[in-house]
Every structure is written in structure tokens, then in C-alpha cells.
Enzyme design. Structure first.
Site, short mmCIF file in Angstrom:
data_model
loop_
_atom_site.label_atom_id
_atom_site.label_comp_id
_atom_site.label_asym_id
_atom_site.label_seq_id
_atom_site.Cartn_x
_atom_site.Cartn_y
_atom_site.Cartn_z
N CYS A 121 0.86 -1.17 0.00
CA CYS A 121 0.00 0.00 0.00
C CYS A 121 0.91 1.24 0.00
CB CYS A 121 -0.90 0.00 1.23
SG CYS A 121 -1.99 1.43 1.30
N LEU A 122 1.07 1.80 -1.17
CA LEU A 122 1.87 3.01 -1.35
C LEU A 122 1.15 3.82 -2.42
CD1 LEU A 122 4.51 4.52 -0.64
CD2 LEU A 122 5.61 3.27 -2.49
#
Length: 169
Positions: free
Chosen positions: A116-117
Site C-alpha cells: 500500500c503506497l
């Protein structure tokens, strides 16, 4: 290291003037992605964080490489984390595909390696997602920052890891 760059130059020299037949010219055509990667890999290698190392298993395939992050501060200090980065044909209109190969207990990385970026998201509500102006350098610096200032316990992908941190830092 940039063997693809030398290959591009060599192909241009072999092709010679634009009077060659269209069939042979199209078989040697280099993709936009590969032309971008030659420049971006050079920039990346010149501006690599001291906590990161890149490895190209096949130097002629700049669209696939591995990144090793060894944080020198924070919760993950001293760890060694491997990422696999694959740049799709539609790059730079779409982000690279990144997977964490090291099993890790992290609020922004699942145990199966999903990450999750925001800059890796093709469509982002907050406007911080992928844009054609972003480069591989941004991706590497973003992954490196997941172990320091981008570590996010408030909006986790791995909820159990974030809750564990809240219970017992």
C-alpha cells in the site's frame, strides 16, 4: 551497467539511414518504455538512497529488477527486505508492479507481498497516485520510505499488524 543503452546505440548504427525496408525496421523498433527506462535507470543509479541496492538479473531487461532495502533507522533497522519491480509495457502511463518478496509484519505490506503506497496506485482519490511525471526513482524512494516516514498505522493494508503495534510497540 546500461547494456540496453549500448544496444540501442548499436541498433541505430546497424539500421543506418531511414532508407531501410519497413519490415526490418519494425522488427528492431524499441518500445517507448525501454527508451524511458534507459534514462530512468541511469538517474536511479545516480540517486539511489544509501539504504537501497538494485539488481538487474538480466541487464538487457531493464523492465524487471529487484530492490533490496536495508533500513538504517526505525522499527525495521537492520532488516533486509527484497522487492520485485516489473515495469509494464504501458509505462509511464501506468505504474510499475511491485511485490515484496520478504515476509514481513508491516502495516502497509501484506504477508503475501502486496504493498500500500499511494504512488503505486493508478487511480488515487487524493491525487497522490501514479502520474506520467513520476519515475522509477520516485518508486524506489517511496519503498525506502515505507520503513521510516511513510510508515502508516492509521490507514493500514495489514490491519492486524497495525493493531498489534497499537497494543504493543
Amino acid at each position: 551497467m546500461l547494456t540496453l543503452a549500448s544496444k540501442l546505440k548499436r541498433d541505430d548504427g546497424v539500421r543506418g539511414p531511414r532508407t531501410s525496408s519497413p519490415a526490418s525496421d519494425s522488427t528492431r523498433r524499441v518500445s517507448v518504455r525501454d527508451k524511458l527506462l534507459v534514462k530512468e535507470v541511469a538517474e536511479l543509479e545516480a540517486n539511489l538512497p544509501c539504504t537501497c541496492k538494485v539488481n538487474f538479473p538480466d541487464p538487457n531487461k531493464l523492465h524487471y529488477f529487484q530492490l533490496t532495502v536495508i533500513p538504517d533507522e526505525g522499527y525495521y533497522q537492520g532488516g533486509k527486505f527484497q522487492f520485485e519491480i516489473e515495469v509494464p509495457d504501458a509505462y509511464n502511463m501506468v505504474p510499475p508492479k511491485v511485490k515484496c518478496l520478504t515476509r514481513i509484519w508491516h502495516p502497509n505490506i501484506t504477508e503475501t507481498g502486496e504493498i500500500c503506497l499511494s504512488l503505486l496506485r493508478e487511480h488515487s482519490i487524493d491525487g497522490t497516485g501514479w502520474a506520467p511525471t513520476r519515475t522509477l526513482k520516485d518508486v524506489v524512494w517511496g519503498l525506502n520510505s515505507l520503513f521510516t516516514d511513510l510508515l502508516n498505522f492509521d490507514d493500514p493494508l495489514n490491519i492486524e499488524a497495525a493493531e498489534h503495534h497499537l497494543r504493543d510497540k
